[in-house]
Scaffold this motif. Sequence first.
Motif, PDB file in Angstrom:
ATOM      1  N   GLY A   1      56.353  34.881  41.634  1.00 15.35           N
ATOM      2  CA  GLY A   1      56.332  35.205  43.026  1.00 15.35           C
ATOM      3  C   GLY A   1      55.195  36.154  43.364  1.00 15.35           C
ATOM      4  O   GLY A   1      54.443  36.607  42.520  1.00 15.35           O
ATOM      5  N   ALA A   2      55.069  36.433  44.604  1.00 15.85           N
ATOM      6  CA  ALA A   2      53.982  37.276  45.097  1.00 15.85           C
ATOM      7  C   ALA A   2      54.178  38.737  44.720  1.00 15.85           C
ATOM      8  O   ALA A   2      53.224  39.495  44.715  1.00 15.85           O
ATOM      9  CB  ALA A   2      53.868  37.138  46.607  1.00 15.85           C
ATOM     10  N   ASN A   3      55.387  39.155  44.404  1.00 14.89           N
ATOM     11  CA  ASN A   3      55.653  40.552  44.104  1.00 14.89           C
ATOM     12  C   ASN A   3      55.700  40.856  42.613  1.00 14.89           C
ATOM     13  O   ASN A   3      56.185  41.883  42.208  1.00 14.89           O
ATOM     14  CB  ASN A   3      56.974  40.987  44.752  1.00 14.89           C
ATOM     15  CG  ASN A   3      56.889  40.971  46.252  1.00 14.89           C
ATOM     16  OD1 ASN A   3      55.827  41.235  46.804  1.00 14.89           O
ATOM     17  ND2 ASN A   3      57.986  40.647  46.908  1.00 14.89           N
ATOM     18  N   VAL A   4      55.175  39.965  41.788  1.00 15.20           N
ATOM     19  CA  VAL A   4      55.175  40.152  40.341  1.00 15.20           C
ATOM     20  C   VAL A   4      53.777  40.585  39.913  1.00 15.20           C
ATOM     21  O   VAL A   4      52.785  39.969  40.279  1.00 15.20           O
ATOM     22  CB  VAL A   4      55.565  38.839  39.611  1.00 15.20           C
ATOM     23  CG1 VAL A   4      55.485  39.011  38.110  1.00 15.20           C
ATOM     24  CG2 VAL A   4      56.949  38.400  40.035  1.00 15.20           C
ATOM     25  N   HIS A   5      53.690  41.674  39.135  1.00 11.92           N
ATOM     26  CA  HIS A   5      52.397  42.157  38.658  1.00 11.92           C
ATOM     27  C   HIS A   5      51.860  41.225  37.585  1.00 11.92           C
ATOM     28  O   HIS A   5      52.615  40.630  36.808  1.00 11.92           O
ATOM     29  CB  HIS A   5      52.543  43.577  38.100  1.00 11.92           C
ATOM     30  CG  HIS A   5      51.223  44.216  37.809  1.00 11.92           C
ATOM     31  ND1 HIS A   5      50.604  44.086  36.595  1.00 11.92           N
ATOM     32  CD2 HIS A   5      50.406  44.963  38.587  1.00 11.92           C
ATOM     33  CE1 HIS A   5      49.447  44.744  36.627  1.00 11.92           C
ATOM     34  NE2 HIS A   5      49.309  45.282  37.823  1.00 11.92           N
ATOM     35  N   ASP A   6      50.535  41.092  37.535  1.00 14.08           N
ATOM     36  CA  ASP A   6      49.886  40.225  36.553  1.00 14.08           C
ATOM     37  C   ASP A   6      50.317  40.510  35.123  1.00 14.08           C
ATOM     38  O   ASP A   6      50.419  39.598  34.305  1.00 14.08           O
ATOM     39  CB  ASP A   6      48.363  40.383  36.620  1.00 14.08           C
ATOM     40  CG  ASP A   6      47.772  39.923  37.936  1.00 14.08           C
ATOM     41  OD1 ASP A   6      48.475  39.235  38.680  1.00 14.08           O
ATOM     42  OD2 ASP A   6      46.609  40.257  38.200  1.00 14.08           O
ATOM     43  N   SER A   7      50.564  41.779  34.799  1.00 14.05           N
ATOM     44  CA  SER A   7      50.928  42.118  33.425  1.00 14.05           C
ATOM     45  C   SER A   7      52.246  41.487  33.014  1.00 14.05           C
ATOM     46  O   SER A   7      52.483  41.282  31.830  1.00 14.05           O
ATOM     47  CB  SER A   7      51.005  43.639  33.243  1.00 14.05           C
ATOM     48  OG  SER A   7      52.074  44.181  34.000  1.00 14.05           O
ATOM     49  N   GLN A   8      53.098  41.150  33.966  1.00 15.91           N
ATOM     50  CA  GLN A   8      54.392  40.545  33.643  1.00 15.91           C
ATOM     51  C   GLN A   8      54.280  39.061  33.328  1.00 15.91           C
ATOM     52  O   GLN A   8      55.187  38.482  32.734  1.00 15.91           O
ATOM     53  CB  GLN A   8      55.382  40.762  34.799  1.00 15.91           C
ATOM     54  CG  GLN A   8      55.647  42.226  35.095  1.00 15.91           C
ATOM     55  CD  GLN A   8      56.183  42.957  33.876  1.00 15.91           C
ATOM     56  OE1 GLN A   8      57.141  42.527  33.251  1.00 15.91           O
ATOM     57  NE2 GLN A   8      55.536  44.059  33.518  1.00 15.91           N
ATOM     58  N   VAL A   9      53.194  38.428  33.727  1.00 19.88           N
ATOM     59  CA  VAL A   9      52.999  36.996  33.471  1.00 19.88           C
ATOM     60  C   VAL A   9      51.743  36.755  32.632  1.00 19.88           C
ATOM     61  O   VAL A   9      51.124  35.707  32.705  1.00 19.88           O
ATOM     62  CB  VAL A   9      52.941  36.196  34.791  1.00 19.88           C
ATOM     63  CG1 VAL A   9      54.285  36.179  35.490  1.00 19.88           C
ATOM     64  CG2 VAL A   9      51.852  36.721  35.710  1.00 19.88           C
ATOM     65  N   LEU A  10      51.369  37.741  31.827  1.00 15.87           N
ATOM     66  CA  LEU A  10      50.145  37.672  31.039  1.00 15.87           C
ATOM     67  C   LEU A  10      50.013  36.380  30.236  1.00 15.87           C
ATOM     68  O   LEU A  10      48.945  35.762  30.266  1.00 15.87           O
ATOM     69  CB  LEU A  10      50.020  38.896  30.133  1.00 15.87           C
ATOM     70  CG  LEU A  10      48.739  38.999  29.317  1.00 15.87           C
ATOM     71  CD1 LEU A  10      47.514  39.047  30.220  1.00 15.87           C
ATOM     72  CD2 LEU A  10      48.792  40.229  28.439  1.00 15.87           C
TER      73      LEU A  10
END
Length: 84
Positions: A1-10
Amino acid sequence: GANVHDSQVLPKLLHGRETRYWGDSAYTGQKQVARSKAPGIKDFTNIRGTRSHALTEEERLTNRRKSSVRAKVEHAFCIIKRMF
């Protein structure tokens, strides 16, 4: 989603042939995740200071050099995001 930081989906952001990755201090602790996707990757993530362990002057200078590389890339993305 739009509120997820890039580091969480690395892992989803890596294709597996990367040799380096730069990240702000939010990426601290993601080295093993990155290496699981791209085994030869080198971590150029900023060092994070804590309340009980402030950064040394050398660590601050190292972070500044790393940030200058990231800023050049992120500036281009900012322009693109504003256009669309």
